[in-house]
Enzyme design. Structure first.
Site, PDB file in Angstrom:
ATOM      1  N   GLY A 189     -83.237  60.112  48.077  1.00  0.00           N
ATOM      2  CA  GLY A 189     -84.334  59.681  48.941  1.00  0.00           C
ATOM      3  C   GLY A 189     -85.517  60.591  48.723  1.00  0.00           C
ATOM      4  O   GLY A 189     -85.350  61.702  48.211  1.00  0.00           O
ATOM      5  N   CYS A 204     -78.050  63.648  45.290  1.00  0.00           N
ATOM      6  CA  CYS A 204     -79.392  64.165  45.534  1.00  0.00           C
ATOM      7  C   CYS A 204     -79.663  64.377  47.023  1.00  0.00           C
ATOM      8  O   CYS A 204     -79.085  65.276  47.617  1.00  0.00           O
ATOM      9  CB  CYS A 204     -80.435  63.247  44.883  1.00  0.00           C
ATOM     10  SG  CYS A 204     -82.041  64.041  44.765  1.00  0.00           S
ATOM     11  N   TYR A 205     -80.495  63.558  47.652  1.00  0.00           N
ATOM     12  CA  TYR A 205     -80.695  63.702  49.099  1.00  0.00           C
ATOM     13  C   TYR A 205     -79.341  63.638  49.803  1.00  0.00           C
ATOM     14  O   TYR A 205     -79.121  64.306  50.816  1.00  0.00           O
ATOM     15  CB  TYR A 205     -81.614  62.576  49.600  1.00  0.00           C
ATOM     16  CG  TYR A 205     -82.002  62.694  51.055  1.00  0.00           C
ATOM     17  CD1 TYR A 205     -83.134  63.400  51.432  1.00  0.00           C
ATOM     18  CD2 TYR A 205     -81.229  62.097  52.045  1.00  0.00           C
ATOM     19  CE1 TYR A 205     -83.486  63.511  52.772  1.00  0.00           C
ATOM     20  CE2 TYR A 205     -81.575  62.205  53.389  1.00  0.00           C
ATOM     21  CZ  TYR A 205     -82.705  62.912  53.749  1.00  0.00           C
ATOM     22  OH  TYR A 205     -83.059  63.019  55.070  1.00  0.00           O
ATOM     23  N   HIS A 249     -78.394  62.922  39.521  1.00  0.00           N
ATOM     24  CA  HIS A 249     -78.274  61.476  39.734  1.00  0.00           C
ATOM     25  C   HIS A 249     -77.319  60.846  38.712  1.00  0.00           C
ATOM     26  O   HIS A 249     -77.751  60.477  37.618  1.00  0.00           O
ATOM     27  CB  HIS A 249     -79.642  60.803  39.570  1.00  0.00           C
ATOM     28  CG  HIS A 249     -80.579  61.071  40.702  1.00  0.00           C
ATOM     29  ND1 HIS A 249     -80.669  60.258  41.799  1.00  0.00           N
ATOM     30  CD2 HIS A 249     -81.469  62.073  40.905  1.00  0.00           C
ATOM     31  CE1 HIS A 249     -81.575  60.736  42.631  1.00  0.00           C
ATOM     32  NE2 HIS A 249     -82.076  61.850  42.114  1.00  0.00           N
ATOM     33  N   GLU A 258     -76.252  57.914  38.687  1.00  0.00           N
ATOM     34  CA  GLU A 258     -76.552  56.488  38.496  1.00  0.00           C
ATOM     35  C   GLU A 258     -77.622  56.247  37.431  1.00  0.00           C
ATOM     36  O   GLU A 258     -77.829  55.118  36.994  1.00  0.00           O
ATOM     37  CB  GLU A 258     -76.976  55.859  39.831  1.00  0.00           C
ATOM     38  CG  GLU A 258     -78.387  56.186  40.319  1.00  0.00           C
ATOM     39  CD  GLU A 258     -78.501  57.536  41.025  1.00  0.00           C
ATOM     40  OE1 GLU A 258     -77.655  58.411  40.790  1.00  0.00           O
ATOM     41  OE2 GLU A 258     -79.472  57.715  41.773  1.00  0.00           O
ATOM     42  N   GLY A 310     -84.797  25.140  35.179  1.00  0.00           N
ATOM     43  CA  GLY A 310     -84.451  25.543  33.813  1.00  0.00           C
ATOM     44  C   GLY A 310     -84.293  27.040  33.692  1.00  0.00           C
ATOM     45  O   GLY A 310     -83.822  27.550  32.692  1.00  0.00           O
ATOM     46  N   ASP A 357     -81.411  31.347  37.233  1.00  0.00           N
ATOM     47  CA  ASP A 357     -80.816  31.285  38.569  1.00  0.00           C
ATOM     48  C   ASP A 357     -80.516  29.847  38.986  1.00  0.00           C
ATOM     49  O   ASP A 357     -79.401  29.534  39.402  1.00  0.00           O
ATOM     50  CB  ASP A 357     -81.741  31.947  39.603  1.00  0.00           C
ATOM     51  CG  ASP A 357     -82.138  33.349  39.176  1.00  0.00           C
ATOM     52  OD1 ASP A 357     -81.403  33.927  38.344  1.00  0.00           O
ATOM     53  OD2 ASP A 357     -83.163  33.857  39.646  1.00  0.00           O
ATOM     54  N   LYS A 389     -79.013  40.138  38.843  1.00  0.00           N
ATOM     55  CA  LYS A 389     -79.376  39.249  37.740  1.00  0.00           C
ATOM     56  C   LYS A 389     -78.376  39.315  36.576  1.00  0.00           C
ATOM     57  O   LYS A 389     -77.992  38.286  36.018  1.00  0.00           O
ATOM     58  CB  LYS A 389     -80.765  39.644  37.231  1.00  0.00           C
ATOM     59  CG  LYS A 389     -81.399  38.641  36.303  1.00  0.00           C
ATOM     60  CD  LYS A 389     -82.080  37.566  37.096  1.00  0.00           C
ATOM     61  CE  LYS A 389     -82.913  36.650  36.275  1.00  0.00           C
ATOM     62  NZ  LYS A 389     -83.719  35.772  37.143  1.00  0.00           N
TER      63      LYS A 389
END
Ligand code: XMP
Length: 516
Positions: free
Chosen positions: A60, A87-88, A175, A177, A230, A233, A372
């Protein structure tokens, strides 16, 4: 009604306000564990009720001592649920459990060398003694709380990782991630699979089977309507619904005439001929061009196109009998972002323009929990062709936001031809799909040129190609000069009316990806 992810062990990502929470949630999904982002101040009662299998505290922007800094309910840390803080998150843990976070004014940003101490404890098993990690912090923990062992450090951060396995609490100052942390994904997987003992069971096949069952249960014998553009999604929504309820599904493809070359035909071919889905094709180019005549303001264009889309769509729906349900391709990032009331509006996204008054449908949103990349994987699993599964994002208003100024049939034809060349050439070069999005833009200016011995006074085409991970930020793609030269030559030779080609070298921010 329960949803398919209710039966999955879930990891809660407590969001302390950085952009990292979404990334963490994605990394957890990549480890094939279902994750959800929850507010940092989720109550201990709610956590107990929903019984997540593990918690991750995100980074954060704030300092834990700042006025108004976000703080979690410390009782959550005592529930016996495995917790991993980044981190935070490490500072939050230290603050609540009696550690110390001195104000040093020595921050650490970017790459750092991580040194594992004492074998790395439980969390850092398998991380080599020295590796690269990614840091982005000002404060850091000076003294770990009682019961914690320090398991890593860097040159400037004495406590880069700490853990108290007896209380199932683990944390890193860096981090994991972020892709720049060498063993990041491994650390996350170690925590999820071995420490929290969550089996990797979140798979696309699973999602499809469970979603199909739930749609059947919810819809019964009702009819469902789905707007098909098209894009990835809406295509995946159509394919999954078709698998669930077959002929009870009708798709409506509103062709506003602002699609790219051959795109309309491809949508019809895929869904009508390949999937045998009941598809209504509404050819609305004329109606749109009439409405857009003389309109040059970008937001007006977006509104006209979005509103007319719903009108046309509902006109078709009314012709069908007994349609109660509307299927939509809402994704998890849309759900997260719609909770974000403070973000400034830059553009009115087509799909978020509200229904006209008097219209009501019950919504089915089968992709609501997915990112996605997961939607693409589901699409591939459902047998959608590669061109659709890997289609670049294409804005709902289509080429309208890539023609600056008034939209006319002639300009659309011009842009379609130039755009097809850009897509063909960059597509052939970019076999690894390293460029996020590429297309042509037609600005509302003309310039003087010379072709043969003749003076020309034509339009320029602007090529836009960007690298991005999620469209939130982007950088212009460093395309080879030869490729740019080839596109320029082809566009000028093959598209009558174009006498100049420019390459857009603006990142986002300050630009946006699209021109309008
Ligand atoms: P900008 O131009 O805001 O675009 O940097 C970010 C991403 O969103 C796409 N885009 C849209 N997608 N409906 C959509 O579904 C829209 O109205 C719309 N406008 C922009 C754009 O192509 C880029 O990938």
């Amino acid at each position: 009604m329960s949803s398919y992810h209710d039966q999955q062990p879930t990891v809660f990502v407590l969001d302390f306000g950085a952009q990292y929470a979404q990334l963490i949630a994605r990394r957890v999904r990549e480890a094939r564990v279902y994750s959800e982002i929850v507010p940092f101040d989720i109550s201990v009662e709610e956590v107990t009720r929903r019984a997540p299998a593990a918690l991750i505290l995100s980074g954060g922007p704030a300092s834990v001592y700042a006025d108004g800094a976000p703080h979690m309910d410390p009782r959550v840390l005592a529930l016996g649920i495995p917790v991993l803080g980044f981190c935070y998150g490490i500072q939050e843990m230290a603050l609540h459990l009696g550690g110390e976070i001195p104000k040093t004014d020595v921050g650490e940003y970017g790459f750092a060398e991580l040194e594992v101490l004492g074998g790395g404890g439980e969390l850092l098993v398998g991380v080599t003694e020295r590796s690269q990690c990614w840091m982005s912090h000002r404060d850091s923990v000076g003294t770990a709380p009682a019961g914690f062992a320090v398991t890593a450090r860097t040159a400037t951060t004495a406590i880069a990782a700490m853990e108290d396995p007896a209380r199932r609490l683990y944390a890193t100052q860096f981090h994991p991630e972020v892709a720049h942390t060498e063993f990041g994904q491994r650390i996350i997987e170690r925590f999820l699979h071995e420490i929290a003992c969550i089996p990797p069971m979140w798979t696309m096949v699973n999602i499809i089977d469970e979603t199909v069952d739930l749609i059947r249960e919810r819809v019964g014998t009702d009819r469902v309507i789905c707007g098909l553009s098209g894009g990835v999604d809406s295509s995946v929504v159509a394919a999954i619904l078709h698998r669930a309820i077959g002929d009870q599904l009708t798709c409506v493809f509103v062709d506003h005439g602002m699609m790219r070359l051959d795109e309309g035909a491809q949508v019809i071919h895929t869904f009508r001929d390949h999937f045998h889905i009941d598809l209504i094709h509404v050819d609305a180019e004329k109606r749109y061009l009439d409405l857009l005549a003389g309109v040059t303001d970008p937001e007006r264009k977006r509104h006209i196109i979005g509103e007319e889309f719903w009108k046309l769509f509902f006109e078709e729906a009314e012709k069908l009998e007994g349609v109660r349900w509307l299927a939509q391709g809402t994704l998890y990032p849309d759900v997260i972002e719609s909770g974000n009331k403070t973000a400034a509006k830059i553009k009115s996204h087509h799909n978020l323009i509200p229904f006209p008054p008097g219209v009501h449908f019950d919504l089915i949103e089968p992709l609501k929990a997915l990112f996605k990349d997961e939607v693409r994987a589901v699409g591939a699993e459902l047998g959608l062709p590669d061109e659709i599964v890997h289609r670049q994002p294409f804005p709902g208003p289509g080429l309208a936001v890539r023609i600056i100024g008034e939209i006319t049939h002639g300009k659309l034809e011009l842009l379609r031809k130039a755009d097809a060349i850009v897509r063909e050439e960059i597509g052939a070069w970019d076999t690894e799909r390293s460029v996020w999005q590429y297309f042509a833009v037609l600005p509302d200016i003309r310039s003087v040129g010379v072709m043969g011995d003749e003076r020309t006074y034509g339009h320029p085409i602007i090529i836009r190609a960007v690298a991005s991970a999620d469209a939130m930020t982007a950088d212009w793609a460093r395309l080879p000069h030869d490729l740019l030269a080839k596109m320029s030559n082809r566009i000028i030779n093959e598209v009558e009316g174009i006498n100049r080609v420019a390459y857009d070298i603006t990142s986002k921010p300050p630009g946006t990806i699209e021109w309008e």
